[in-house]
Design a protein around this motif. Sequence first.
Motif, PDB file in Angstrom:
ATOM      1  N   SER A  92      -5.066   0.802  51.581  1.00  0.00           N
ATOM      2  CA  SER A  92      -4.042  -0.219  51.412  1.00  0.00           C
ATOM      3  C   SER A  92      -4.588  -1.575  51.863  1.00  0.00           C
ATOM      4  O   SER A  92      -4.372  -2.604  51.226  1.00  0.00           O
ATOM      5  N   ASP A  94      -7.648  -2.435  51.833  1.00  0.00           N
ATOM      6  CA  ASP A  94      -8.602  -2.875  50.793  1.00  0.00           C
ATOM      7  C   ASP A  94      -7.894  -3.505  49.602  1.00  0.00           C
ATOM      8  O   ASP A  94      -8.514  -4.218  48.815  1.00  0.00           O
ATOM      9  N   GLY A  95      -6.622  -3.163  49.443  1.00  0.00           N
ATOM     10  CA  GLY A  95      -5.907  -3.614  48.260  1.00  0.00           C
ATOM     11  C   GLY A  95      -5.925  -2.609  47.122  1.00  0.00           C
ATOM     12  O   GLY A  95      -5.431  -2.891  46.039  1.00  0.00           O
ATOM     13  N   HIS A  96      -6.477  -1.399  47.380  1.00  0.00           N
ATOM     14  CA  HIS A  96      -6.543  -0.402  46.311  1.00  0.00           C
ATOM     15  C   HIS A  96      -5.214   0.296  46.065  1.00  0.00           C
ATOM     16  O   HIS A  96      -4.896   0.654  44.952  1.00  0.00           O
ATOM     17  N   VAL A  97      -4.488   0.551  47.127  1.00  0.00           N
ATOM     18  CA  VAL A  97      -3.226   1.296  46.983  1.00  0.00           C
ATOM     19  C   VAL A  97      -2.102   0.532  47.668  1.00  0.00           C
ATOM     20  O   VAL A  97      -2.335  -0.389  48.450  1.00  0.00           O
ATOM     21  N   ALA A 109      -5.143  -1.044  42.231  1.00  0.00           N
ATOM     22  CA  ALA A 109      -6.308  -1.832  41.790  1.00  0.00           C
ATOM     23  C   ALA A 109      -7.564  -1.018  42.003  1.00  0.00           C
ATOM     24  O   ALA A 109      -7.718  -0.360  43.025  1.00  0.00           O
ATOM     25  N   ALA A 110      -8.449  -1.054  41.017  1.00  0.00           N
ATOM     26  CA  ALA A 110      -9.697  -0.297  41.107  1.00  0.00           C
ATOM     27  C   ALA A 110     -10.880  -1.242  41.189  1.00  0.00           C
ATOM     28  O   ALA A 110     -10.861  -2.302  40.563  1.00  0.00           O
TER      29      ALA A 110
END
Lengths: 508, 508
Positions: A92, A94-97, A109-110
Amino acid sequence: MSIPAPCRHNGPVDRSNHDTSDRSKTVGSDFLQLTLAQAPPGGMADWLTQQLRQAITDGRLPVGSQLPPTRVLASELRVSRGVVTEAYRRLSEDGHVEGRGRHGTVVVAAPMLPTGPTQADTPVAAPSAEALFTPTPGTDIFDRIRQAPARIDLFPGVPDLTAFPRSAWLRAERAVLRQLSAADFGYGDPRGTPTLRRAVAGWLARNRGIRVDPAEVLIVAGTAQALGLVGQVLIGHGIRQMAVEDPGSLGVRQQLASTGLATPPVPVDDRGIHVAALRASGVRAVAVTPAHQYPTGVVLEGERRRELMRWAHDGGMILEDDYDAEHRYDRPPVPALRSMLPDRVCYTGSVSKLLAPALRVGWVLAPPAYREDLVEAKRYADLGNAVLPQLVLAHLMESGALERHLRLLRRRHRRRRDAMIEAVKTYLPGAVVHGAAAGLHLLVTFPGGFSDVDLAAAAYTRGVKTQPLSWCSQRPTRPGLVLGYAARTPTDITEGVALIGDALRHLR
Amino acid sequence: MSIPAPCRHNGPVDRSNHDTSDRSKTVGSDFLQLTLAQAPPGGMADWLTQQLRQAITDGRLPVGSQLPPTRVLASELRVSRGVVTEAYRRLSEDGHVEGRGRHGTVVVAAPMLPTGPTQADTPVAAPSAEALFTPTPGTDIFDRIRQAPARIDLFPGVPDLTAFPRSAWLRAERAVLRQLSAADFGYGDPRGTPTLRRAVAGWLARNRGIRVDPAEVLIVAGTAQALGLVGQVLIGHGIRQMAVEDPGSLGVRQQLASTGLATPPVPVDDRGIHVAALRASGVRAVAVTPAHQYPTGVVLEGERRRELMRWAHDGGMILEDDYDAEHRYDRPPVPALRSMLPDRVCYTGSVSKLLAPALRVGWVLAPPAYREDLVEAKRYADLGNAVLPQLVLAHLMESGALERHLRLLRRRHRRRRDAMIEAVKTYLPGAVVHGAAAGLHLLVTFPGGFSDVDLAAAAYTRGVKTQPLSWCSQRPTRPGLVLGYAARTPTDITEGVALIGDALRHLR
């Protein structure tokens, strides 16, 4: 090792207690083929984060998919729920989930994968001779020329690089690394290390007749950077034009033009730059190569020198590009203009022709009026040159190793020059050789009637790289080729010139 | 040896046959104290030219004076007349003398001596604390700070430099010098050597979660150059403003401003940059430090990351300055923004905090829209980084030596950080510590009521160098100090913080 698909239900991580309908919404650890045994002891959260990030990257966990509830994944993996919570938290962060309350944790985001195959290793397709040799070369011409394969490279600009003093360099580096204080590894003086500035002042006194306070020496990343910074500073002082020699260096002209300076041409004859024409042009700054004009090889004649100095004394600014002055074969080079007119001459030199262009070390001696601005420009350019190579170079200069190297180069270059003159006589009858007294190249001109760009292209198709004289000229000129001899063996030189002769015969 | 004045008439060169009245017009060799025995055999003309040039330089042969006729000097020196003629010819070619027919040969221009004592070696007088610590520091502030002597240097910005892997570096350099081809010493690829670009791509994949084609990696001379080049390119694309974090790095702000960009501030809170404020500002580009905000040490929080990415997705340009992301103590650093948004993020990193700022090596990954212009800007800046250090660094990256070094640094830095936190608790009661989870420095803020510039000045008079927080801020801020711990021993750190405590007590 990851577990092959048919066996995965028996694998160590297949402890799913939710049915297959769940999997359409959320993703189970079996689908991810997580192999717990790979996790380092005590590093479970790190490992799980990495595995999930990887799965998001390669699309196994696509954007929009939902991660298994922490409780579920923890039980599947037989780890504490805290481990999974921590991994989700990091993803989270990281901004991925993103946590979406009762909708669980969703991939948003991947990381992007590079598209297509890597270009760094792909060999560039050899450009055609016509693509490479055009009448008006672009700003990337020297990169394109460098990358273009040719059996015999007579493109001018480098000394004999096989002679680079590798052992002396390594010995000097060892000595430097032994002596260096920790603080020397920090941010340094943007003007250069005091040691190199002293060594350069000594070098200039011994070899170029220049007496300069080391405090006035600015170390830069080669002549290219010197030209760029000086151009910037002059523009800051309201100078908009810098006259250049014609013919003159294409690289220098491009470099000055990149700063926004206009570069009007001033003719060069067999006594050097035509100072009366410079004076008549009204331009207040000029870039010159007085010790060995590029590409004609003319040494600026005494009366012209005095004329140029009078012009400068009347308010002109001279940028003296002393690019290969040390390579003089018959007798010591003339002293630099800078030695007589420190207030009106901005002097620049480098080790590119002495040791190797790859070192990217040069120096500027600026008139007092520009000195502070130039230091500021250098500071903003890169905070100053790298320290280690500066100190190694200073070591070579002060130990006499660089002077020994120069003597070796001179002997070798002279033999190669002689081989080229001989070959031109033999294979290019009617051609005139210019500037053989010094330098790393010859200029060869022809009676005319054809384009030297076509000749260079024809030579290239025969495996020989050369520079057409017209690239050096803003005004029409006789056809000619600039031929570097310093970096090639007499055998290659002879063969190369013979191939040029062949190209010439087929051209006419 | 030159002959002392009383004896000179008996010296080897006093063979003058003209009387003293002649000397008022012309200068004899006795006056010049030429000592023929010093001349190397076979090098008479060289030697004589040098001696005369020297005499012109130091005023023994002033401008306007006449040289002895060649016949006279030749006979005095007992050398052939040709030697003297040759020497005069060279001086004429230099522009020092001029033949004036029956008026003989006259000195017309003298090389200039530097005036005053050399400044390069003169130790700079230590600036007063008030002169050094002013509310609005100038563009040379980091040079001034570096030169200012202090017993305990807690100014932030460098890793432990005593740990520089000198032996590993030298071993790698030896290996590189052994393998290098001659062509590698020539002009190189302005984008960097393929070897280092591959090594950097690998490093970024392992340490920063970035997958990048090595062909997209541009090697530059540190982050300073990266910022300058990116700034230039953006301006070329019509971008006039780049928002910066506030508080944020003074150096970054100065560097961006030097390119002509305006740098409007966007506030940073304990979740990182305030993206709503950025959006509201209407500025289309922003420089951020998401992994470890400088100087607050905040890691950009997950929702803010997503917000920032949405802003970029809507047309914003992010310059991600990943200056010390590898130094994270509790767990692996968050991946770079670049890993998720390659088309909108221009990423830059360097070895300044990993190895040493003195190396001047960094890298840029630019969005496709700017990539070509950036390569062109780098080409004009310096034709590319020096090759040898690039290859040595690649060797250290690929052999695992750099990762080992980083682990060693992390252990050492963590101890130093802990010592600093402890010291702050003890000696700066009431102060708040920020950003301790990562990096090379701490931010310490105080309840207020005084100027942190005064505190830094007071600390400096006690022998401790620090950076006031207000230097990092464009808008008013609480007083604070940015304190580097990485480069100092726990003992120094403790003593330094104690001295700051003493300064603080006397300030209030």
